[in-house]
Every structure is written in structure tokens, then in C-alpha cells.
Design a protein around this motif. Structure first.
Motif: not given
Length: 438
Positions: A194, A196, A270, A272, A287-288, A291-292, A295-296
Motif C-alpha cells: 500500500t 498512500q 488522499i 491510495y 486505486y482507493n 485512507f486505507g 493502513e491509516a
């Protein structure tokens, strides 16, 4: 500054904590009361996060000056557009820009048009016969994806053998019958990571890399979940990601932001990138637009720059810096027994928050209510932060020992053994590299 936070999961608990530490007065709207956010918030109201008119009503009642969107569903519902049309600058992409996450075909077409590095061969099909014929002619293993949001659970990756494409065709046909379209991609083998970044439509500021554990059970077995935990290293890289691969992945994200601007769909907030690192370098899996989660919770506890300052820079196009402490982190999620397929709900758990904090761990609440009753998804995240990965993992594990109830977690998240397994996998996939210390 009065800041509205939309969302009530573990990710949002971490965002809310960082905003309050930066001096924000926090106002929250989410579909359930998050106990961690409740104690941080000046005001807290319940609503569906996709009920944009209701969220706007609360925002205007409270007189908020800035909004921060946590999950993806309200982005797809156009919450950023509506809030900004009503004078509330918002951290998050517009509905059109969020299509990077909410429409996988859009994302792949953008990458192809602008020759963004890290792209994959893909096709979108509406016709079942055409889809089956193409897969047969392609002659290599494929990946089948719904075009829209899936919560990390809708992708079908079949086996390594060509005959497994028969299974892919069955699933693809199901999606065409249900959704009208399906995305077929070439299969890319490797190890996922990941990446970000913060962006104000022009400038792109990287965060430490992280690696998620999406499978429910130890040894990467069981169904795919929203993520059972993740880790990051003190050097902000990962043991199997070379500095050259890091720069390639960062260039992919920079090129994506540039391409969106060229398309007249500027992207802010953000971004990701979920990357697959194989023999030939990093490739975008998806893509996101936020925030994950989890993962955030790897990156925000390390953030030395004020998140409020970053948020203001994102919305007014003046993003300057995002500096992070050089420490390792391990996030371990506790989920209800039976998660993700048949999770227990309505059952109370016990936790000794004071004892958890005394271990040095951080605690974030997610799918759990004020009475500590399980709501059916990932319930609590315990985070270890330390100079070394081993110490961060030990802290997280010790913190978890003070939680009791019908819960489980992946004990192998962030362990040396699990990371060495990933290094071995990279070598099996043909990547020649010297692992970095973590």
C-alpha cells in the motif's frame, strides 16, 4: 477550527484523534456511535454516511469550517460536491474524481490513455459470449472484477493454471448478468503493498509504505476481509520494496494526479495505490480515494506535521509538507468470530483500556457500540508503535491480551516469519533483490 468528520470506523477513529491533536474541534456523523470518536467529539450525530442532505444539515447546524471524509461510499454519493457547493471546503475528491476507486474501468482507461506507468492489460465486457471468447484467445490466467465498490471482497483471482480460466468465465458471467458489465485483467503475480499520498490536485506528498493482511486467517488463508492488520517499517519502505521500485510507484501516483488534472477532473485528498510488486516492478491493482483501513492506523500515529495544516493545504491548494516519525508500526484487528462470512453480532466483549494503554499500544474502535457490543464487522484495532518492527508487534500483541470475548485476530500480522514468507514469495516470482532491514 470546527471540523466535520464523516465515518465511524477504526480509520475514522485514527483520523479524528489526529485532527483533535492538531487543535481541531471535532464534529462527527456516522451510522453508529464509535466509542473512541464519541469522547473526542464536541457533537456526534447518527445518519447513514451516504445520506448527503442529512450530513449537510448537521454540518450547517454546527457551523463547521472544514470537512474530512473517511469512507468511500459517501464519496461515490457526491458528498464532497454538495458540501463544497454549500461553502464547506472538504478533504476528499469530488464524485467524478472518486471514480478512480468507484469505477475500475474508468481508472484503467485513464492509465491507458495517459500511459501511466504500472498499468495492466484489461478489457470491459457486456456480452457473455464475447467475454468467453476473449479469455480463450488471451491464453493466460486472468483476474475478474466488478466495476464498482466491493469493500475489498468482490475480486476473483483464480489459480495459476490456464484451465482455471473456466472458473473465471463463470464468475464473469455472473457479474454481467447482475451488473451489466465486468472488468477482465491480466493476472499479475507478486506481493501487494500500500502506498498512500496526500495531494492538493498538483503536489503529491508520500506517506510511509504499509502492507495489509487481507485474508481472515493465519498463513494468508481463508476468505478475503477488509483487512485483518498491517505493518510499516521505520525506514518507511518495506523489506521487499527496493528504493527503485518505491520511486516507480510514487511516479505512478504523481502521473495519476497529473492525468486527472489534464482530464479536467482535478483530484484532491488522499490517494491510495494498491500495488502488486512483481519481477518487472510495481503494477497498480486498484486505486482507493481515501485512507486505507487499517493502513491509516499505521501512518497517522507517526504523523509529525499537523493533520489540520495538511487538510487546509489540501482544500486551498497550498500543501507544503507531511513529515512522519521514523518508527515501525503493527496494526492488529480484532474481528467477531465467524467474520467475514457469518460474524457473531449483538454480543458484548470486555476490554481493559487502561491496561492496553499501559502496554504502550494504541486502541482504535471500529464496528462496536458504546456498550461494547459487536456490530458484525472488524471491532477493534490495537496498534504497536516502536523503534523496531519486533517491538511494535510485541506491543500490539500484549495490548490484545487485555481484550476478552467472541473475537479473533491474526497473530501473524507483522511477525518476522510472515515478512520472510513475503520475501521468499518475491524471489519465487523471479524478483532479484537484497531485502531491506525493517
Amino acid at each position: 477550527m470546527k471540523v466535520l468528520l464523516v465515518g465511524g470506523g477504526g480509520r475514522e477513529n485514527a483520523i479524528g484523534e489526529a485532527l483533535v491533536m492538531a487543535g481541531a474541534e471535532l464534529y462527527v456523523v456516522s451510522k453508529h456511535v464509535n466509542p473512541g470518536l464519541k469522547r473526542l467529539a464536541k457533537e456526534y450525530s447518527l445518519a447513514k454516511e451516504t445520506d448527503v442532505p442529512k450530513v449537510l444539515e448537521y454540518a450547517e447546524r454546527w457551523g463547521v469550517e472544514l470537512a474530512f471524509i473517511g469512507p468511500e461510499a459517501p464519496l461515490e454519493a457526491g458528498i464532497v460536491d454538495v458540501l463544497e457547493e454549500n461553502g464547506i471546503p472538504t478533504v476528499g475528491p469530488s464524485k467524478e474524481a472518486a471514480k478512480l476507486e468507484t469505477n475500475k474501468a474508468f481508472a484503467r482507461a485513464l492509465m491507458e490513455k495517459h500511459k501511466i506507468p504500472g498499468r495492466k492489460l484489461f478489457r470491459v465486457f457486456e456480452d457473455v459470449a464475447e467475454m468467453k471468447s476473449w479469455i480463450d484467445d488471451f491464453g493466460r490466467p486472468v483476474v475478474v472484477k466488478p466495476l464498482g465498490l466491493t469493500g475489498g471482497k468482490g475480486v476473483k483471482v483464480v489459480g495459476y493454471q490456464l484451465e482455471d480460466n473456466d472458473e473465471a468465465k463463470v464468475y464473469a458471467e455472473e457479474l454481467i448478468r447482475k451488473d451489466g458489465k465486468v472488468l477482465i485483467e491480466e493476472r499479475t503475480d507478486g506481493v501487494e503493498f500500500t502506498f498512500q499520498v496526500f495531494t492538493d490536485e498538483k503536489r503529491v506528498l508520500p506517506m510511509p509504505l504499509a502492507q495489509d493482511y487481507p485474508h481472515a486467517y493465519e498463513n494468508d488463508e481463508g476468505p478475503i476481509t477488509g483487512g485483518m492488520g498491517s505493518y510499516s517499517c521505520a525506514n518507511h519502505l518495506l523489506p521487499f520494496v527496493t528504493k527503485e521500485d518505491y520511486e516507480k510507484a510514487l511516479e505512478t501516483l504523481r502521473a495519476t494526479v497529473k492525468a486527472m488534472r489534464k482530464e479536467g477532473i482535478p483530484y484532491k485528498g488522499i490517494l491510495y495505490g494498491q500495488f502488486m510488486l512483481g519481477k518487472d516492478g510495481p503494477v497498480i491493482i486498484e486505486y482507493n480515494a481515501r485512507f486505507g483501513d487499517p493502513e491509516a492506523m499505521n501512518v497517522l500515529p507517526l504523523l509529525e506535521t499537523s493533520l489540520l495544516e495538511i487538510a487546509e493545504g489540501i482544500v486551498d491548494g497550498s500543501l507544503k509538507k507531511a513529515e512522519f516519525e521514523r518508527k515501525a508500526t503493527v496494526v492488529k484487528y480484532l474481528a467477531p468470530e465467524g467474520y467475514p462470512t457469518h460474524p457473531v453480532k449483538g454480543v458484548r466483549i470486555e476490554l481493559n483500556e487502561k491496561a492496553i494503554v499501559e502496554t504502550g499500544a494504541k486502541l482504535y474502535y471500529a464496528s462496536i457500540d458504546e456498550n461494547l457490543t459487536l456490530l458484525g464487522s472488524r471491532a477493534l484495532a490495537v496498534v504497536g508503535v516502536a523503534d523496531t518492527l519486533e517491538e511494535a508487534e510485541r506491543i500490539a500483541s500484549e495490548g490484545i491480551s487485555h481484550v476478552k470475548g467472541e473475537l479473533f485476530c491474526r497473530k501473524d500480522v507483522g511477525t518476522r516469519e510472515s515478512i520472510e514468507k513475503r520475501i521468499r514469495l518475491m524471489r519465487e516470482f523471479g524478483k532479484d533483490f537484497e531485502p531491506l532491514a525493517c
